[in-house]
Design an enzyme around this catalytic site. Sequence first.
Site, short mmCIF file in Angstrom:
data_model
loop_
_atom_site.label_atom_id
_atom_site.label_comp_id
_atom_site.label_asym_id
_atom_site.label_seq_id
_atom_site.Cartn_x
_atom_site.Cartn_y
_atom_site.Cartn_z
CB SER A 7 -0.77 0.04 1.49
OG SER A 7 -1.30 1.19 1.40
CG HIS A 30 -3.76 -1.45 -1.75
ND1 HIS A 30 -4.94 -2.26 -1.87
CD2 HIS A 30 -4.04 -0.38 -0.64
CE1 HIS A 30 -5.96 -1.99 -1.48
NE2 HIS A 30 -5.41 -1.00 -0.34
CG ASP A 32 -5.16 2.53 0.85
OD1 ASP A 32 -6.07 1.79 0.64
OD2 ASP A 32 -4.08 2.27 1.20
CG MET A 34 -8.45 7.22 2.14
SD MET A 34 -7.64 7.23 3.78
CE MET A 34 -6.81 5.54 3.86
CG HIS A 63 -9.22 0.21 -1.03
ND1 HIS A 63 -8.55 0.05 0.28
CD2 HIS A 63 -10.50 0.04 -0.69
CE1 HIS A 63 -9.38 -0.20 1.18
NE2 HIS A 63 -10.72 -0.12 0.68
CG MET A 65 -11.34 2.99 1.55
SD MET A 65 -9.78 3.23 2.61
CE MET A 65 -8.52 3.32 1.40
CG MET A 134 -11.56 -2.72 4.58
SD MET A 134 -10.19 -2.18 3.82
CE MET A 134 -9.11 -1.27 5.02
CG PHE A 140 -6.05 7.16 9.88
CD1 PHE A 140 -5.55 8.43 9.53
CD2 PHE A 140 -7.40 7.03 10.24
CE1 PHE A 140 -6.38 9.63 9.48
CE2 PHE A 140 -8.20 8.32 10.35
CZ PHE A 140 -7.68 9.58 9.87
CG ASP A 170 -6.26 -2.81 2.96
OD1 ASP A 170 -5.16 -2.41 3.46
OD2 ASP A 170 -6.83 -1.87 2.27
N GLY A 192 1.17 -1.89 3.99
CA GLY A 192 1.79 -0.78 4.04
C GLY A 192 2.71 -0.73 4.76
C1 DX5 Z 1 -6.47 1.79 5.45
C2 DX5 Z 1 -5.99 1.13 4.09
C3 DX5 Z 1 -4.68 0.29 4.02
C4 DX5 Z 1 -3.61 0.88 4.63
C5 DX5 Z 1 -2.92 -0.30 5.19
O1 DX5 Z 1 -7.55 2.42 5.31
O2 DX5 Z 1 -7.09 0.81 3.28
O3 DX5 Z 1 -4.52 -0.08 2.79
O4 DX5 Z 1 -2.91 1.76 3.98
O5 DX5 Z 1 -1.72 -0.12 5.70
P1 DX5 Z 1 -1.08 -0.95 6.92
O6 DX5 Z 1 -0.50 -2.22 6.25
O7 DX5 Z 1 0.04 -0.04 7.50
O8 DX5 Z 1 -2.32 -1.30 7.84
ZN ZN Z 2 -6.46 -0.07 1.36
#
Ligand code: DX5
Ligand code: ZN
Length: 211
Positions: A7, A30, A32, A34, A63, A65, A134, A140, A170, A192
């Site tokens: 990520s 990946h 993200d 948001m 992804h 969100m 998730m 975050f 994830d 991530g």
């Molecule tokens: C959270 C994201 C994840 C996140 C994963 O909302 O969708 O993709 O970045 O990060 P880690 O692996 O650090 O939990």
């Molecule tokens: Zn994600």
Amino acid sequence: MVKVSPSLLASDFSDLRGEIKAVSTADFLHLDVMDGHFVPNLTIGPCVISSIRPHSNLPFDTHLMIDNPLKYIEPFAKAGSDYITVHVEQPDDIRECISKIQSYGKKAGLAISPDTDASLLEPYLENISMITVMSVYPGFGGQKFIESSYQKIREIKKMIEGKDILLSVDGGVDFENVRKLEEAGVTMVVAGSTVFGAENRENAIEILRGE
Ligand code: DX5
Ligand code: ZN
């Protein structure tokens, strides 16, 4: 062995090109997205994705969100996403989102948040290529893995038996829980902090993959 999707959220955004190169041995990248509405955080949009597209050969796992993803599927498809995932909890019609994603020749995915019942995925299983479970509340990076995710993964694994759907997890994936996640049924992990926090990203990817 599981597929690994680093990520980018946990990377050094001042050196995106270098960070992307450092994870070129992964299976996916990946991304993200948001919107400050569906989740209480803001990240990147299509212009960042199109800028990094020429610097990676990996399939982009975008992804979303965001609320009302229908409005934004086209720009994310055109920016170079290969898989586009929307949340089952967002307000737009899920079938419409899936068809729209596929109308651009992209693979459609559904993501499900920790408190949402797995049965909500059932009506769409014939039409999707990826499910993202998730294992933290979306919003975050760097959060703690939620233990009840194993049970949900097992449940979804049963639901998708015999279907060509990637089962991804994830949030909070690390070297400790990855093999247990694989045992529970995931075929892909998003990571991530575990990848971008490692000195040697290639090595982190190999360990997660289970090589
Ligand atoms: C959270 C994201 C994840 C996140 C994963 O909302 O969708 O993709 O970045 O990060 P880690 O692996 O650090 O939990
Ligand atoms: Zn994600």
